[in-house]
Design a protein around this motif. Structure first.
Motif, short mmCIF file in Angstrom:
data_model
loop_
_atom_site.label_atom_id
_atom_site.label_comp_id
_atom_site.label_asym_id
_atom_site.label_seq_id
_atom_site.Cartn_x
_atom_site.Cartn_y
_atom_site.Cartn_z
N LEU A 11 -23.56 35.11 3.49
CA LEU A 11 -22.35 34.75 4.01
C LEU A 11 -21.10 35.60 3.41
N VAL A 12 -20.31 36.12 4.26
CA VAL A 12 -19.32 36.77 3.54
C VAL A 12 -17.89 36.76 4.50
N GLN A 13 -16.92 36.80 3.92
CA GLN A 13 -15.53 36.66 4.84
C GLN A 13 -15.43 38.04 5.23
N ALA A 14 -14.89 38.21 6.65
CA ALA A 14 -14.21 39.28 7.15
C ALA A 14 -13.57 40.06 6.31
N GLY A 15 -13.83 41.64 6.41
CA GLY A 15 -13.11 42.58 5.35
C GLY A 15 -13.82 42.56 3.97
N VAL A 122 -20.85 36.94 8.92
CA VAL A 122 -19.39 37.25 8.54
C VAL A 122 -18.61 36.27 9.07
N SER A 123 -17.97 35.43 8.23
CA SER A 123 -16.99 34.55 8.99
C SER A 123 -15.45 35.15 9.07
N SER A 124 -14.65 34.55 9.80
CA SER A 124 -13.18 34.91 9.96
C SER A 124 -12.28 34.19 9.17
#
Length: 124
Positions: A11-15, A122-124
């Motif tokens: 899991l990773v944040q956008a960008g 990918v989370s916002s």
């Protein structure tokens, strides 16, 4: 025959960035062209990137060009996918693939061996 095992998803944040790895075992790794595909639920598996046997030629989907980089280390029998500037639409299960060929194909039918996949979210 070659066996492929992916790792590095998560899991990773956008960008943000992630690096996927695919370890190969079996026949001589350097005789295969290598690639990455991805698949979202209910959708077709789609091409992401491919790399020649020597690593000198690459091919990318337009959607990832400039953000993703495919590479290989023939001494470690491993292919990598460095993913930068990740977007929510990159969320998918990512599959490593190998082909007993010299050509880099964008269709799943061009590839002979597949890993089990690793989830990238990918989370916002």
């Amino acid at each position: 025959q070659v066996q492929l095992v992916e790792s590095g998803g998560g899991l990773v944040q956008a960008g943000g960035s992630l690096r996927l790895s695919c370890a190969a075992s079996g026949r001589t790794f350097s005789t295969y062209v290598m690639g990455w595909f991805r698949q979202c639920p209910g959708k077709e598996r789609e091409f992401v990137a491919a790399l020649s046997r020597s690593g000198g030629t690459t091919l990318y989907a337009d959607s990832v060009k400039g953000r993703f980089t495919i590479s290989r280390d023939n001494a470690k029998n491993t292919v990598y996918l460095q993913m930068n500037s990740l977007k929510r639409e990159d969320t998918a299960v990512y599959y490593c693939a190998a082909a007993d060929d010299y050509r880099l194909g964008k269709t799943t039918g061009s590839w002979h061996y597949w890993g089990q996949g690793t989830q990238v979210t990918v989370s916002s």
